[in-house]
Design an enzyme around this catalytic site. Structure first.
Site, PDB file in Angstrom:
ATOM      1  N   CYS A   2       0.845  -1.191   0.000  1.00 20.46           N
ATOM      2  CA  CYS A   2       0.000   0.000   0.000  1.00 20.46           C
ATOM      3  C   CYS A   2       0.887   1.250   0.000  1.00 20.46           C
ATOM      4  O   CYS A   2       1.923   1.281   0.647  1.00 20.46           O
ATOM      5  CB  CYS A   2      -0.945   0.094   1.187  1.00 20.46           C
ATOM      6  SG  CYS A   2      -2.072  -1.286   1.353  1.00 20.46           S
ATOM      7  N   ARG A  28       3.816  -0.484  -4.787  1.00 20.98           N
ATOM      8  CA  ARG A  28       3.568  -0.997  -3.432  1.00 20.98           C
ATOM      9  C   ARG A  28       2.206  -1.671  -3.308  1.00 20.98           C
ATOM     10  O   ARG A  28       1.901  -2.285  -2.292  1.00 20.98           O
ATOM     11  CB  ARG A  28       3.653   0.149  -2.421  1.00 20.98           C
ATOM     12  CG  ARG A  28       5.025   0.762  -2.319  1.00 20.98           C
ATOM     13  CD  ARG A  28       5.014   1.890  -1.317  1.00 20.98           C
ATOM     14  NE  ARG A  28       4.901   1.390   0.022  1.00 20.98           N
ATOM     15  CZ  ARG A  28       5.907   1.226   0.858  1.00 20.98           C
ATOM     16  NH1 ARG A  28       7.125   1.527   0.478  1.00 20.98           N
ATOM     17  NH2 ARG A  28       5.721   0.766   2.067  1.00 20.98           N
ATOM     18  N   TRP A  76      -3.132  -2.549  -1.510  1.00 20.08           N
ATOM     19  CA  TRP A  76      -2.925  -3.991  -1.672  1.00 20.08           C
ATOM     20  C   TRP A  76      -3.804  -4.614  -0.607  1.00 20.08           C
ATOM     21  O   TRP A  76      -3.526  -4.489   0.580  1.00 20.08           O
ATOM     22  CB  TRP A  76      -1.449  -4.324  -1.451  1.00 20.08           C
ATOM     23  CG  TRP A  76      -1.108  -5.757  -1.715  1.00 20.08           C
ATOM     24  CD1 TRP A  76      -0.741  -6.291  -2.918  1.00 20.08           C
ATOM     25  CD2 TRP A  76      -1.068  -6.827  -0.762  1.00 20.08           C
ATOM     26  NE1 TRP A  76      -0.493  -7.635  -2.763  1.00 20.08           N
ATOM     27  CE2 TRP A  76      -0.691  -7.997  -1.454  1.00 20.08           C
ATOM     28  CE3 TRP A  76      -1.330  -6.934   0.596  1.00 20.08           C
ATOM     29  CZ2 TRP A  76      -0.555  -9.230  -0.839  1.00 20.08           C
ATOM     30  CZ3 TRP A  76      -1.209  -8.166   1.216  1.00 20.08           C
ATOM     31  CH2 TRP A  76      -0.813  -9.301   0.501  1.00 20.08           C
ATOM     32  N   ASN A 102      -1.961   2.248   5.947  1.00 16.16           N
ATOM     33  CA  ASN A 102      -1.201   1.044   5.608  1.00 16.16           C
ATOM     34  C   ASN A 102      -1.069   0.224   6.873  1.00 16.16           C
ATOM     35  O   ASN A 102      -0.876   0.788   7.948  1.00 16.16           O
ATOM     36  CB  ASN A 102       0.220   1.384   5.140  1.00 16.16           C
ATOM     37  CG  ASN A 102       0.235   2.001   3.769  1.00 16.16           C
ATOM     38  OD1 ASN A 102      -0.795   2.091   3.110  1.00 16.16           O
ATOM     39  ND2 ASN A 102       1.410   2.421   3.344  1.00 16.16           N
ATOM     40  N   GLY A 103      -1.081  -1.095   6.722  1.00 19.41           N
ATOM     41  CA  GLY A 103      -0.899  -1.946   7.900  1.00 19.41           C
ATOM     42  C   GLY A 103      -2.180  -2.697   8.223  1.00 19.41           C
ATOM     43  O   GLY A 103      -3.106  -2.750   7.413  1.00 19.41           O
ATOM     44  N   GLU A 488      15.884 -19.086  -7.417  1.00 21.22           N
ATOM     45  CA  GLU A 488      15.580 -17.692  -7.738  1.00 21.22           C
ATOM     46  C   GLU A 488      15.017 -17.576  -9.164  1.00 21.22           C
ATOM     47  O   GLU A 488      14.076 -16.820  -9.402  1.00 21.22           O
ATOM     48  CB  GLU A 488      16.863 -16.848  -7.552  1.00 21.22           C
ATOM     49  CG  GLU A 488      16.771 -15.391  -7.933  1.00 21.22           C
ATOM     50  CD  GLU A 488      15.690 -14.600  -7.204  1.00 21.22           C
ATOM     51  OE1 GLU A 488      15.058 -15.123  -6.271  1.00 21.22           O
ATOM     52  OE2 GLU A 488      15.459 -13.455  -7.615  1.00 21.22           O
ATOM     53  N   LYS A 492      11.341 -16.040 -10.039  1.00 17.98           N
ATOM     54  CA  LYS A 492      11.129 -14.921 -10.968  1.00 17.98           C
ATOM     55  C   LYS A 492      10.074 -15.283 -11.992  1.00 17.98           C
ATOM     56  O   LYS A 492       9.189 -14.507 -12.288  1.00 17.98           O
ATOM     57  CB  LYS A 492      12.428 -14.555 -11.722  1.00 17.98           C
ATOM     58  CG  LYS A 492      13.500 -13.825 -10.972  1.00 17.98           C
ATOM     59  CD  LYS A 492      13.179 -12.414 -10.580  1.00 17.98           C
ATOM     60  CE  LYS A 492      12.461 -12.341  -9.278  1.00 17.98           C
ATOM     61  NZ  LYS A 492      13.221 -12.314  -8.064  1.00 17.98           N
ATOM     62  N   GLU A 495       6.484 -15.540 -10.463  1.00 17.63           N
ATOM     63  CA  GLU A 495       5.948 -14.237 -10.033  1.00 17.63           C
ATOM     64  C   GLU A 495       5.361 -13.428 -11.176  1.00 17.63           C
ATOM     65  O   GLU A 495       4.341 -12.785 -11.016  1.00 17.63           O
ATOM     66  CB  GLU A 495       7.099 -13.372  -9.483  1.00 17.63           C
ATOM     67  CG  GLU A 495       7.445 -13.586  -8.068  1.00 17.63           C
ATOM     68  CD  GLU A 495       8.568 -12.646  -7.677  1.00 17.63           C
ATOM     69  OE1 GLU A 495       8.334 -11.834  -6.788  1.00 17.63           O
ATOM     70  OE2 GLU A 495       9.669 -12.712  -8.264  1.00 17.63           O
ATOM     71  N   HIS A 511      15.023 -38.248  -7.279  1.00 13.65           N
ATOM     72  CA  HIS A 511      14.257 -38.656  -6.093  1.00 13.65           C
ATOM     73  C   HIS A 511      12.798 -38.212  -6.190  1.00 13.65           C
ATOM     74  O   HIS A 511      12.104 -38.148  -5.195  1.00 13.65           O
ATOM     75  CB  HIS A 511      14.909 -38.101  -4.826  1.00 13.65           C
ATOM     76  CG  HIS A 511      16.305 -38.594  -4.627  1.00 13.65           C
ATOM     77  ND1 HIS A 511      16.581 -39.886  -4.257  1.00 13.65           N
ATOM     78  CD2 HIS A 511      17.497 -37.996  -4.804  1.00 13.65           C
ATOM     79  CE1 HIS A 511      17.894 -40.050  -4.192  1.00 13.65           C
ATOM     80  NE2 HIS A 511      18.470 -38.916  -4.520  1.00 13.65           N
ATOM     81  N   LYS A 610       5.351  -4.713  -3.532  1.00 14.33           N
ATOM     82  CA  LYS A 610       6.796  -4.648  -3.398  1.00 14.33           C
ATOM     83  C   LYS A 610       7.288  -4.862  -1.981  1.00 14.33           C
ATOM     84  O   LYS A 610       8.276  -5.532  -1.759  1.00 14.33           O
ATOM     85  CB  LYS A 610       7.273  -3.302  -3.940  1.00 14.33           C
ATOM     86  CG  LYS A 610       8.780  -3.158  -3.993  1.00 14.33           C
ATOM     87  CD  LYS A 610       9.387  -4.052  -5.044  1.00 14.33           C
ATOM     88  CE  LYS A 610      10.888  -4.053  -5.027  1.00 14.33           C
ATOM     89  NZ  LYS A 610      11.419  -5.241  -5.721  1.00 14.33           N
TER      90      LYS A 610
END
Ligand code: F6R
Length: 615
Positions: A2, A28, A76, A102-103, A488, A492, A495, A511, A610
């Site tokens: 946010c 954000r 968000w 925010n929060g 990684e 990527k 996402e 395995h 983010k």
């Protein structure tokens, strides 16, 4: 997570500042946005729209947007689905107040029930509306001014917040407060700005105050900025000059921030090493280590905590630190660590890795380790963010603001700092041969040039991406230092392209995951010339024997793997311990181009934000 922006002044219109600020903060959170303005006729208008900030702009096109005071938010979703009703700002019942937040207010349900029992009505499902209703209820019931009502309300609230609030009856005042969610106040000439980070502010002023937990900022026109505590003690102002320029937060001709940030990596790493590596003497100096030598040298164990991409960098850090320093290292997901009653003692050093410096789980893990007496070393990017302030010491990666939601340059910056840290500690502990130390230092300094060379594969990778957009799944394999790179690469891709991808240690394939291999399965294998080369080559043969399609990341001039793989991407030679810094680049590009080919929103992938300031 946010974005908050606010403006109060007399000379400029607030709306254009707020919209521009929201666009800078859109990374954000971007499922809905809204703006509240005190118009010149003294009305308090709130406009909101689902979707991106451009939707809000379209919605406001025929609305009254005049006025020099306002607040705005890009969301968000946490409580309540993304919708214009749940978007911020939220009015209080009388519509005299508007708030952005925010929060998470953890006890919102209980407060809401009490307020409903007292006859208040709610429009949205959000915890934020509960907060503004509570503030108004206290203000009215006890006949308090807004600041005092905010202070009393915040006393009753459990959770995290960064808020900004307007009262149309006092259009000359903007109030903002923070607890565990970042908030920056910009000080201009007779005007003030508010941001959840400095990016919406730097165009107008470089003078800022980062609010601390429990701080409330009172911005009143014609007066100096006042910062008080919840108990109304006046606090001294710690005004800082922000060192960020506009170019750093704009796309600079690239179609996406992510591509810009991938291409920035050579320069980012030069900045990261500047002043820390002396090329003439082949020495690494990290001031954090000089100042805290004993704590670090006497560590019996190092615990690395992080999330997501930073956690992958931590896995590489573990190998570097254990190889060079011979100290046992554990790498923990911060979210797991904080809740599993871990054993932490004063002999431990914790390394907290975070690009944003605001990740709630990582912050909580730090607090837990601090309570148990551990020494905390932060490795962060965002200057002045919460994690660097919560740690005992640390090293900034200095790669500049990262705006693309998928982390790229922060990862290579973190690995570079971890390499410098491992070298410095190993040298001080006498666990590395001087010739090896010098070899790694020398090679580290040429890595930026080698990354430039790797970036030349961009077109090749773009072509390759077109071939693989059909894929529903991808496997990424690597061993040793390349295993975290495989993780990684997979992260990527999932996402930003929404293709399911998994990273595995190459030898683990037999395995289980080998059952997935068929002619539709692309497998990206990091198969550079290192100690594991022959073994990884055998893994590739196993994949080919089952008709899997192999994209191999190989060392320059490798003809052997080229014969069996479907495609090869060549990397310049480097030391094994520095290979992640090169091998990551084509994987970042692959994820980027696949997402572009699939028409996905690369910089703002669905459901993500983010900086994850909620747990
Ligand atoms: C991946 C990504 C996330 C972050 C994670 C930790 O591209 O961006 O996985 O790495 O949320 O964030 P920081 O490093 O800010 O603590």
């Amino acid at each position: 997570m946010c974005g908050i922006v606010g403006y109060i002044g007399t000379k400029r219109e607030a709306y254009p500042i707020l919209i521009k600020g929201l666009k800078r903060l859109e990374y954000r959170g971007y499922d809905s946005s809204g703006v509240a303005l005190i118009n010149s006729d003294k009305s308090l208008s709130v406009y909101k729209a689902k979707g991106k900030v451009s939707e809000l702009e379209a919605y406001c096109a025929d609305k009254n947007i005049d006025g020099t005071v306002g607040i705005a938010h890009t969301r968000w979703a946490t409580h309540g689905e993304p919708s214009s009703t749940n978007a911020h700002p939220h009015y209080s019942e009388s519509k005299n107040l508007a708030i952005i937040h925010n929060g998470i207010i953890e006890n919102y349900a209980e407060i809401k029930k009490n307020l409903i029992d007292k006859g208040l009505k709610f429009q949205s499902e959000t915890d934020t509306e509960v907060l503004v209703q509570l503030i108004e209820y206290i203000q009215t019931k006890k006949d308090l001014d807004l600041l005092t009502a905010v202070q009393v309300a915040l006393h009753q609230v459990i959770g995290a917040y960064a808020i900004a609030i307007l009262d149309k009856r006092h259009p000359d005042t903007l109030i903002a407060a923070r607890k565990q969610s970042p908030l920056v106040i910009g000080i201009g000439d007779g005007e003030f700005f508010v941001g959840s980070d400095a990016s919406p502010i730097i165009e107008f002023t470089d003078q800022v105050v980062y609010l601390e937990d429990g701080n409330i900022a009172v911005m009143k026109l014609g007066e100096e900025l006042k910062v008080v505590s919840i108990l109304n003690e006046e606090l001294s102002l710690n005004v800082k000059t922000v060192d960020m320029n506009l170019g750093e937060i704009e796309k600079g001709g690239y179609p996406h921030f992510m591509l810009k940030e991938i291409f920035e990596q050579p320069n980012c790493l030069i900045n990261c090493m500047r002043g820390r590596i002396n090329i003439d003497s082949d020495r690494v100096t990290l001031s954090a280590i000089i100042d805290n030598r004993d704590k670090l040298l006497l560590a019996k164990r190092i615990v690395i905590v992080a999330c997501g991409t930073s956690w992958h960098a931590g896995l590489i850090g573990k190998q570097l630190l254990e190889t060079f320093c011979r100290i046992p290292v554990e790498v923990e997901y911060a979210s797991e660590f904080r809740y599993r009653n871990p054993v932490v003692t004063k002999d431990d050093v914790m390394i907290a890795l975070s690009q944003s410096g605001e990740t709630a789980d990582t912050l909580a893990a730090i607090e837990l380790a601090k309570e148990n007496g551990a020494f905390i070393y932060g490795i962060c990017n965002a200057i002045g963010s919460s994690i660097p302030r919560a740690t005992h010491t640390g090293t900034y990666i200095h790669v500049g603001p990262e705006i693309g939601v998928a982390s790229t340059k922060a990862f290579t910056g973190q690995v570079t700092v971890l390499t410098m840290l491992a070298l410095t500690l190993a040298d001080a502990r006498g666990t590395i041969k001087h010739s090896d130390y010098v070899k790694v230092v020398k090679e580290l300094t040429v890595i930026p040039e080698k990354i430039k060379e790797v970036l030349k594969v961009n077109e090749q990778v773009a072509d390759l991406a077109r071939t693989f957009t059909y894929a529903q799944n991808f496997l990424y394999l690597g061993r040793g230092y390349s295993f975290p790179v495989a993780l990684e690469g997979a992260l990527k891709l999932k996402e930003i392209s929404y293709i399911h991808a998994e990273g595995y240690p190459a030898a683990e394939m037999k395995h289980g995951p080998i059952a997935l291999i068929d002619s539709d399965m692309p497998v990206v294998v990091i198969a550079t010339h290192n100690g594991m080369y022959e073994k990884v080559r055998s893994n590739i043969q196993e994949i080919k024997a089952r008709n899997g399609r192999v994209i191999a990341i190989v060392s320059k001039g490798d003809t052997s793997i080229a014969k069996i793989a479907d495609s090869v991407i060549e990397l310049p030679d480097t030391l094994e311990c520095l290979e992640p810094l090169l091998a990551t680049i084509p994987l970042q590009l692959l994820a980027y181009h696949v997402a572009v080919c699939k028409g996905k929103d690369v910089d703002q992938p669905r459901n993500l934000a983010k900086s994850v300031t909620v747990e």
